[in-house]
Design an enzyme around this catalytic site. Structure first.
Site, short mmCIF file in Angstrom:
data_model
loop_
_atom_site.label_atom_id
_atom_site.label_comp_id
_atom_site.label_asym_id
_atom_site.label_seq_id
_atom_site.Cartn_x
_atom_site.Cartn_y
_atom_site.Cartn_z
N ASP A 80 13.15 54.99 37.15
CA ASP A 80 13.20 55.54 35.75
C ASP A 80 13.21 57.02 36.13
O ASP A 80 12.76 57.31 36.98
CB ASP A 80 12.26 55.35 34.80
N SER A 81 13.54 57.79 35.17
CA SER A 81 13.15 59.30 35.24
C SER A 81 11.88 59.75 35.24
O SER A 81 11.42 60.88 35.87
CB SER A 81 14.06 60.00 33.89
N CYS A 127 15.94 52.19 33.13
CA CYS A 127 15.98 53.39 32.26
C CYS A 127 17.49 53.17 31.44
O CYS A 127 18.56 52.81 32.22
CB CYS A 127 16.23 54.47 33.41
N GLU A 149 5.72 61.60 28.48
CA GLU A 149 5.57 62.35 29.92
C GLU A 149 4.29 63.24 30.06
O GLU A 149 3.63 63.52 30.79
CB GLU A 149 6.85 63.25 30.44
N CYS A 187 15.14 53.09 24.89
CA CYS A 187 14.68 54.14 25.95
C CYS A 187 13.40 53.38 26.49
O CYS A 187 12.40 52.86 25.63
CB CYS A 187 14.39 55.52 25.30
N HIS A 209 10.90 54.63 27.59
CA HIS A 209 9.67 55.39 27.32
C HIS A 209 9.13 55.17 25.94
O HIS A 209 7.86 55.27 25.43
CB HIS A 209 9.98 56.99 27.10
N1 DGL Z 1 13.46 56.37 30.27
C1 DGL Z 1 14.66 56.84 30.17
C2 DGL Z 1 15.65 55.98 29.36
O1 DGL Z 1 15.19 54.69 29.08
C3 DGL Z 1 14.97 58.13 30.14
C4 DGL Z 1 14.17 59.12 29.50
C5 DGL Z 1 14.63 60.59 30.06
O2 DGL Z 1 14.08 60.86 30.93
O3 DGL Z 1 15.17 61.35 29.04
O4 DGL Z 1 16.52 56.52 28.87
#
Ligand code: DGL
Length: 258
Positions: free
Chosen positions: A3-4, A67, A146, A178, A180
């Protein structure tokens, strides 16, 4: 799995719980996060680079793109390029949301990159799902996660503003598009109201991983976990433990050659 940053840990949790005997390497590209506001072509480049690294340097037998933004940008090309199964988070999530909805009115929230890519309408068409979708981007949510700030007045206010389109559309199911966002589930749930079902793609993605590894259950062993960050490993470990739990230990650093 990658993931990011920390978002994919929601998927890691589900995969570890379902498949405790499997080894897992988690790569958080915290040095280059966020992905959601970058051009999709750039996220594509990052995803191909990380996929190849996990396959060749870490001998991965299966890759999870944990992600949504990277799944939207590069899933098909990762599948074409790598000689291992590649699992994304978009399709498992939207199928689960469609199954969970009674009214057929489904909302999806995600990064600007994911929503603008049209990956969800495309997945609905591909899977012939009988739902009406309201999609809305939520820039700013990822930054709260984050920082390890998963509740509080700031994120609550932002959620009230950003979720307005899906509230207005009277969806009965909201897909957290997402990885996150499950960390913000309490805030999102408070704003949406208790009657709205929140769906995270983490569990469905883990089931897909288990389906693909069915012949390979390695009974009796305890899987090893490895956490790698392209940012500061000690920050990754501190915030990661807050989000994921005490199992996140020994994070190591990977520096990209620029
Ligand atoms: N967790 C990521 C996603 O599902 C990306 C979040 C990001 O870095 O903007 O899209």
């Amino acid at each position: 799995m990658f993931d990011s940053g920390f978002g994919g840990l929601t998927v890691a949790r589900a995969v570890i719980d379902l498949l405790p005997t499997q080894d897992l390497v988690y790569f958080g590209d915290t040095g280059r996060y966020p992905y959601g506001s970058r051009p999709l072509a750039e996220v594509h480049e990052f995803a191909m680079q990380i996929g190849s690294m996990l396959r060749h340097d870490y001998n991965a037998k299966l890759l999870v793109v944990a992600c949504n933004t990277a799944s939207a940008a590069a899933l098909d090309d990762l599948r074409a390029e790598l000689d291992i199964p590649v699992v994304g988070v978009i399709e498992p999530g939207i199928v689960a949301a469609a199954e969970g909805s009674h009214s057929g009115k489904v909302g999806v929230v995600g990064t600007v990159g994911t929503i603008d890519s049209g990956a969800y309408p495309h997945a609905i068409e591909e899977n012939d799902l009988p739902i009406e979708l309201t999609a809305c981007a939520c820039p700013g949510f990822v930054e709260f996660v984050e920082r390890g700030e998963t509740d509080g007045a700031g994120v609550h206010l932002l959620a009230q503003r950003l979720l307005e389109p899906v509230i207005h559309a009277e969806v009965d199911t909201l897909l957290l598009g997402c990885t996150h966002y499950p960390y913000l589930a309490r805030t999102i749930g408070d704003v949406m109201g208790r009657e709205v079902l929140l769906v995270s793609s983490a569990d469905e993605t883990a089931f897909e991983v288990r389906r693909l590894l069915v012949e390979d259950s390695c009974p009796g062993r305890v899987g090893r976990r490895r956490f790698i960050s392209s940012g500061d490993a000690s920050v990754f470990e501190t915030i990661g433990r807050r989000l994921f739990g005490a199992e996140l230990v020994g994070a190591t650093e990977h520096r990209w050659d620029i």
